[in-house]
Design an enzyme around this catalytic site. Structure first.
Site, short mmCIF file in Angstrom:
data_model
loop_
_atom_site.label_atom_id
_atom_site.label_comp_id
_atom_site.label_asym_id
_atom_site.label_seq_id
_atom_site.Cartn_x
_atom_site.Cartn_y
_atom_site.Cartn_z
N HIS A 14 0.87 -1.19 0.00
CA HIS A 14 0.00 0.00 0.00
C HIS A 14 0.91 1.23 0.00
O HIS A 14 1.48 1.59 1.03
CB HIS A 14 -0.90 0.02 1.24
N HIS A 16 1.61 5.37 -1.59
CA HIS A 16 1.27 6.58 -2.35
C HIS A 16 2.56 7.17 -2.88
O HIS A 16 3.39 7.65 -2.11
CB HIS A 16 0.57 7.60 -1.46
N LYS A 100 -9.05 -0.27 -6.11
CA LYS A 100 -9.11 0.41 -4.81
C LYS A 100 -10.45 1.10 -4.61
O LYS A 100 -10.88 1.89 -5.46
CB LYS A 100 -7.97 1.45 -4.73
N HIS A 137 -10.50 1.18 1.58
CA HIS A 137 -10.31 2.15 2.66
C HIS A 137 -11.53 2.02 3.56
O HIS A 137 -12.62 2.46 3.19
CB HIS A 137 -10.17 3.57 2.10
N HIS A 175 -4.79 -0.70 5.78
CA HIS A 175 -4.35 0.01 6.99
C HIS A 175 -5.32 -0.16 8.15
O HIS A 175 -5.87 0.81 8.66
CB HIS A 175 -4.06 1.49 6.72
N LEU A 220 -4.92 8.99 8.03
CA LEU A 220 -6.24 8.36 8.06
C LEU A 220 -6.12 6.91 7.63
O LEU A 220 -5.45 6.64 6.62
CB LEU A 220 -7.21 9.11 7.14
N ASP A 248 1.38 2.55 3.57
CA ASP A 248 0.55 3.75 3.40
C ASP A 248 1.41 5.00 3.48
O ASP A 248 0.96 6.05 3.94
CB ASP A 248 -0.59 3.80 4.43
N HIS A 252 3.26 14.54 1.93
CA HIS A 252 2.67 15.85 1.62
C HIS A 252 3.73 16.89 1.94
O HIS A 252 4.49 16.72 2.92
CB HIS A 252 1.46 16.14 2.52
N ALA A 264 -3.74 14.54 5.76
CA ALA A 264 -3.48 13.25 6.41
C ALA A 264 -2.41 12.50 5.64
O ALA A 264 -2.46 12.44 4.41
CB ALA A 264 -4.76 12.42 6.43
O1 DOR Z 1 -3.25 9.28 5.76
C1 DOR Z 1 -3.60 9.03 4.63
N1 DOR Z 1 -3.04 9.61 3.55
N2 DOR Z 1 -4.61 8.16 4.46
C2 DOR Z 1 -5.15 7.94 3.27
O2 DOR Z 1 -6.07 7.16 3.19
C3 DOR Z 1 -4.69 8.67 2.07
C4 DOR Z 1 -3.32 9.16 2.23
C5 DOR Z 1 -2.94 10.20 1.20
O3 DOR Z 1 -3.14 9.95 0.01
O4 DOR Z 1 -2.44 11.25 1.58
ZN ZN Z 2 -3.39 5.04 1.61
#
Ligand code: DOR
Ligand code: ZN
Length: 355
Positions: A14, A16, A100, A137, A175, A220, A248, A252, A264
């Protein structure tokens, strides 16, 4: 306690990776330790079509550091308009490993997700027929439901009815953060699995909120009470094949996290394996790290384990620098507040990792 563990190279089920300049900046953190990763499709706009997934995969491959064999396993973002035939064709082509499901409004870039779960019945039926997993999710978005209860309520209101309606569907509760989630998976058959992040194994909600708010611990689903963290830890250490690592890792820019309304996501990719070695070794279960991070997930997705190895060695605190500079501004790497006592090195195999 052994000071070295040499294990099958792990995968991240998982991840990003974002896009553009952010992708280029953060990808090396994943490629350092992980052979393969399941890539989340919540870009802007989301990766809803096979054409978009193909193009995104090519951008990821092009952004790999020189010589890296890191393999992205793609997913499609499920909407109420996703066509069963498109999903089946993308799987047949070998393009996607999963689909997803984001409940609309649950998290970052989830606005195009699902509101009416009846509308995705046909695509889920087709996925059950062809054995394509659905990654979920698992949080309700009902504003009446307290944010700390959203996972448990999702299981009761959405996940359980959905599984009963489509019995053959292979499903991953992504998660997982609660005792209820862990118990639900334990009580189910082999068709239901759960990913667990490194940060949810380390944090409870006090770490996030007591003594000051820590935006880099905010993700999250949000970290829960200590008893839930303990349930996650027990699941990860158990060796049960239905629990495996999905970091996860979700970078950012600092400006977006350290804000009056912060995003998040914890950027954990580069520190996850050393931190996991620390967590497992503190529990005298270092030998179980291979099942959790390198074997169980591959088996669930029907893939052979990697042939390359990862060597973890006990050292005196070797965290990555806390700050990664990107063209979108600095990003903060996850730091639980203690120096990791482990370093990790990939030992290449003679053969290439199988995708
Ligand atoms: O904390 C998170 N960040 N939870 C998510 O489900 C998405 C992720 C994000 O893409 O920033
Ligand atoms: Zn995620």
């Amino acid at each position: 306690m052994s000071a070295t563990l040499t294990m099958t190279q792990p995968d991240d089920w998982h991840l990003h990776l974002r896009d553009g300049a952010m992708l280029a900046a953060v990808l090396p953190d994943s490629a350092r330790h992980f052979a393969r990763a399941l890539i989340m499709p919540n870009l802007m706009p989301p990766v809803t079509t096979a054409a978009a997934a193909r193009a995104y995969r090519d951008r990821i491959l092009a952004a790999r550091p020189a010589g890296s064999m890191f393999t992205p396993l793609m997913t499609l973002y499920l909407t109420e308009d996703t066509q069963p035939a498109e999903v089946a064709a993308a799987q047949a082509e070998g393009l996607i490993a999963a689909v997803k499901l984001y409940p609309a409004g649950a998290t970052t870039n989830s606005a195009s997700g699902v509101r009416d779960f009846q509308r995705i019945r046909p695509v889920l039926e087709r996925m059950a027929e062809i054995g394509l997993p659905l990654c979920v999710h698992g949080e309700v978005t009902d504003p009446e439901i307290d944010i700390f209860d959203r996972e448990a309520v999702f299981i009761e209101r959405v996940l359980d009815p959905l599984r009963r309606a489509t019995p053959g569907l292979r499903l991953v509760l992504e998660h997982v953060t609660t005792r209820e989630g862990v118990q639900y998976v334990r009580d189910s058959g082999a068709g239901l699995a759960a990913t667990i992040t490194a940060h949810h194994l380390l944090l409870n909600r006090n770490h996030l909120l007591a003594g000051g708010i820590r935006p880099h611990f905010y993700c999250l689903p949000v970290a829960k009470r200590e008893r839930h963290r303990k349930a996650l830890l027990a699941a990860a250490l158990s060796g049960d094949a239905r629990f495996f690592l999905g970091t996860d890792s979700a970078p950012h820019p600092n400006a977006a996290k350290q804000s009056a309304c912060g995003c998040a996501g914890c950027f954990t990719a580069g520190n996850a394996m050393p931190l996991l070695a620390e967590i497992f070794s503190r529990e005298h279960a270092l030998s179980r790290l291979e099942a959790f991070s390198a074997l169980n997930g591959a088996a669930f997705y029907g893939l052979a384990p990697n042939t390359s190895r990862l060597r973890l060695t006990r050292v005196d605190g070797e965290n990555l620098p806390p700050r990664l500079d990107t063209a979108e501004g600095p990003v903060t790497r996850f730091d639980p507040g203690f120096a990791s006592a482990w370093s990790a090195t990939v030992l290449p195999s003679a053969k290439e990792p199988r995708a």
